[in-house]
Design an enzyme around this catalytic site. Structure first.
Site, PDB file in Angstrom:
ATOM      1  N   SER A 132       0.839  -1.193   0.000  1.00  0.00           N
ATOM      2  CA  SER A 132       0.000   0.000   0.000  1.00  0.00           C
ATOM      3  C   SER A 132       0.873   1.243   0.000  1.00  0.00           C
ATOM      4  O   SER A 132       1.991   1.226   0.536  1.00  0.00           O
ATOM      5  CB  SER A 132      -0.909   0.025   1.240  1.00  0.00           C
ATOM      6  OG  SER A 132      -1.544   1.281   1.391  1.00  0.00           O
ATOM      7  N   TYR A 145      -1.503  -0.157  10.166  1.00  0.00           N
ATOM      8  CA  TYR A 145      -1.649  -0.509   8.753  1.00  0.00           C
ATOM      9  C   TYR A 145      -0.405  -0.112   7.968  1.00  0.00           C
ATOM     10  O   TYR A 145       0.136  -0.903   7.180  1.00  0.00           O
ATOM     11  CB  TYR A 145      -2.884   0.171   8.182  1.00  0.00           C
ATOM     12  CG  TYR A 145      -3.183  -0.210   6.747  1.00  0.00           C
ATOM     13  CD1 TYR A 145      -3.736  -1.443   6.448  1.00  0.00           C
ATOM     14  CD2 TYR A 145      -2.904   0.663   5.701  1.00  0.00           C
ATOM     15  CE1 TYR A 145      -4.011  -1.800   5.136  1.00  0.00           C
ATOM     16  CE2 TYR A 145      -3.179   0.316   4.385  1.00  0.00           C
ATOM     17  CZ  TYR A 145      -3.727  -0.916   4.115  1.00  0.00           C
ATOM     18  OH  TYR A 145      -3.982  -1.267   2.811  1.00  0.00           O
TER      19      TYR A 145
END
Length: 249
Positions: A132, A145
């Site tokens: 990501s 995350y």
């Protein structure tokens, strides 16, 4: 990008990017797909016109991979995609929430990568890990995350170095915003979508966050993953393809 006679593992395959990848690979001639997801019911609804091994399970469970090993025999490619999202400032983040995110996004990715590399030992092939842009660009509120995806990027690079001697290529892709169901679990997005509609909420977020003013579709990211897996990317390994509409600029 021809995957005729190829067998491919995809985790997190029941929805979002994983499902789009499975559909793209089936359309490119894949002979067999090994599809893994915790949502066994959603897996059971997949029909792609090629041989499917549908294996429900938790990628973060080492015992699951011991049982799944026979399905991986003969695989040529793998997509390490299963992941979860979450947000919260470090000072307020419960350790249990930190562990929940790291368990799937990093522990699960390691176990998937290890199983795939063992299955392809001594043979050329390719693997793509879905990271990501949050693992590259710092934003407040995404410590768990972001750390999990930054760790996944480095894990993929180490795997690329270790696999190169036998022709195994390993790359990562770092999407920015992608229109997938994972957003529905984020209160900020869910509240806005309830107020103005899901499509409008995506447009509003993208306009604020990306120079291109749009998020990617799952199908667009799947096409890029398919390229990295394919023979068209034969000399690409250890790379991180940032696909974020300019978010990290």
């Amino acid at each position: 990008m021809n995957f005729t006679d190829r067998s491919i593992l995809v985790t997190g395959a029941a929805s979002g990017i994983g499902l789009a990848v499975a559909q793209a690979l089936a359309g490119a001639g894949a002979e067999r797909l090994v599809l893994i997801d915790r949502d066994g019911e959603a897996l059971g609804r997949i029909d792609l016109g090629c041989t499917l091994d549908l294996v429900p399970g938790d990628v973060a469970d080492e015992g699951f991979w011991d049982n799944a090993a026979p399905y991986l025999a003969g695989i040529d490619h793998a997509v390490v995609n299963a992941g979860v999202a979450g947000a919260g400032p470090i000072a307020d983040l419960a350790f249990a929430e930190w562990r929940r995110i790291l368990a799937v996004n990093l522990d699960g990715a390691f176990l998937t990568l290890r199983a795939a590399m063992r299955a392809m030992a001594g043979r050329p092939g390719s693997i793509v890990a879905v990271a990501s842009a949050a693992g590259i660009k710092v934003e407040p509120g995404v410590a768990a995350y972001g750390a999990s995806k930054a760790g996944l990027i480095q894990l993929a690079r180490v795997a690329a170095r270790e696999g190169a001697a036998t022709g195994l290529r390993v790359n990562a892709i770092a999407p920015g915003g992608v229109e997938t169901p994972v957003w529905d679990d984020m209160p900020m997005f869910a509240d806005r979508a309830a107020a103005i509609g899901r499509a409008a909420a995506f447009r509003e977020l993208a306009a604020m966050a990306t120079p291109l003013g749009r998020y990617a579709t799952a199908e667009e990211i799947a096409g890029q993953i398919t390229f990295l897996l394919s023979d068209a990317a034969a000399t690409i390994t250890g790379a991180v393809l940032t696909s974020d509409g300019g978010y990290t600029l």
